[in-house]
Design a protein around this motif. Structure first.
Motif, short mmCIF file in Angstrom:
data_model
loop_
_atom_site.label_atom_id
_atom_site.label_comp_id
_atom_site.label_asym_id
_atom_site.label_seq_id
_atom_site.Cartn_x
_atom_site.Cartn_y
_atom_site.Cartn_z
N ASN A 17 -83.17 -77.80 -61.54
CA ASN A 17 -82.32 -76.85 -60.81
C ASN A 17 -81.39 -77.55 -59.83
OD1 ASN A 17 -82.84 -73.84 -61.31
ND2 ASN A 17 -84.90 -74.67 -61.28
N SER A 67 -79.37 -71.29 -59.48
CA SER A 67 -80.12 -72.56 -59.46
C SER A 67 -80.76 -72.81 -58.09
CB SER A 67 -79.20 -73.73 -59.82
OG SER A 67 -78.10 -73.81 -58.94
N GLY A 206 -85.69 -72.26 -68.80
CA GLY A 206 -85.78 -71.96 -67.37
C GLY A 206 -86.67 -70.76 -67.10
#
Length: 226
Positions: A17, A67, A206
């Motif tokens: 991230n 992120s 993710g």
């Protein structure tokens, strides 16, 4: 063993991230640069809000915010932030897939809309005697006008000229910018498609990482409660 896996997953997610966050900052910075120096909104007056600079700005903001949520959620082992990160990624993936499907379904209508708007932008540039944005596009893409040089009428800008520019019979670029753009997209269709697929895979990974970390934290009784 479980704690070791949890730490590995946590720091892997933090690192990934962080890299995505820096990429988002770069995209945002490039968008600001384009907005200040390359005012392409004049090319498509009706679709001015959807010019490349604005799209880069929005993309950069979304990437950095999402992120950052993932990074902070993993670092602080916060289940609420991890769940928010998961949901945002899921929504983003749905939006991207929907946009891709709409582009494929309404390709003809979108092409006509872009052509009409480019023509309006060109007419507006001719009326204002300011062709700086068109000059950049025509020199970069090696094209002239929307369909060809006749779009400019008697007010052909120097950026359309290839040879004998100061003579009575100058040589102009033959291809229109719309055709050049279409050809570029057709030639790079596979690359664009692979890029979209890779992006979706990254988003799915993710989401998997976020939900796995969420479940680990829940089972171990760590992190903030929802």
């Amino acid at each position: 063993m479980a704690q070791g896996c949890l730490k590995c997953l946590k720091y892997t997610m933090c690192f990934a991230n962080f890299l995505i966050f820096m990429s988002g900052v770069a995209v945002l910075g490039f968008g600001v640069y384009m907005m200040l120096n390359l005012k392409f909104a004049a090319l498509t007056p009706t679709l001015a809000s959807f010019n490349s600079a604005n799209m880069l700005l929005v993309s950069g903001i979304v990437i950095t915010c999402v992120s950052f949520l993932g990074f902070l959620g993993a670092l602080k082992e916060n289940r609420c932030l991890l769940l928010t990160f998961f949901l945002l990624l899921f929504i983003l993936m749905l939006v991207e897939l929907t946009a891709a499907c709409l582009l494929l379904m309404y390709e003809g209508e979108i092409g006509k809309l872009v052509k009409d708007d480019l023509t309006k932008g060109l007419e507006k540039a001719k009326g204002s005697n300011s062709t700086s944005e068109w000059d950049v596009v025509q020199e970069t893409l090696d094209c002239c006008g929307v369909t060809n040089v006749t779009d400019w009428g008697s007010e052909v800008p120097p950026s359309c000229c290839l040879d004998n520019c100061g003579s009575a019979k100058p040589v102009y670029r033959t291809k229109g910018c719309l055709v050049t753009l279409k050809n570029w997209f057709e030639e790079n269709f596979l690359t664009i498609g692979i890029s979209v697929i890779v992006l979706c895979i990254i988003e799915v990974l993710g989401m998997c990482f976020a939900m796995t970390l969420f479940c680990h934290i829940s089972r171990s009784g760590l992190g903030y409660k929802l």
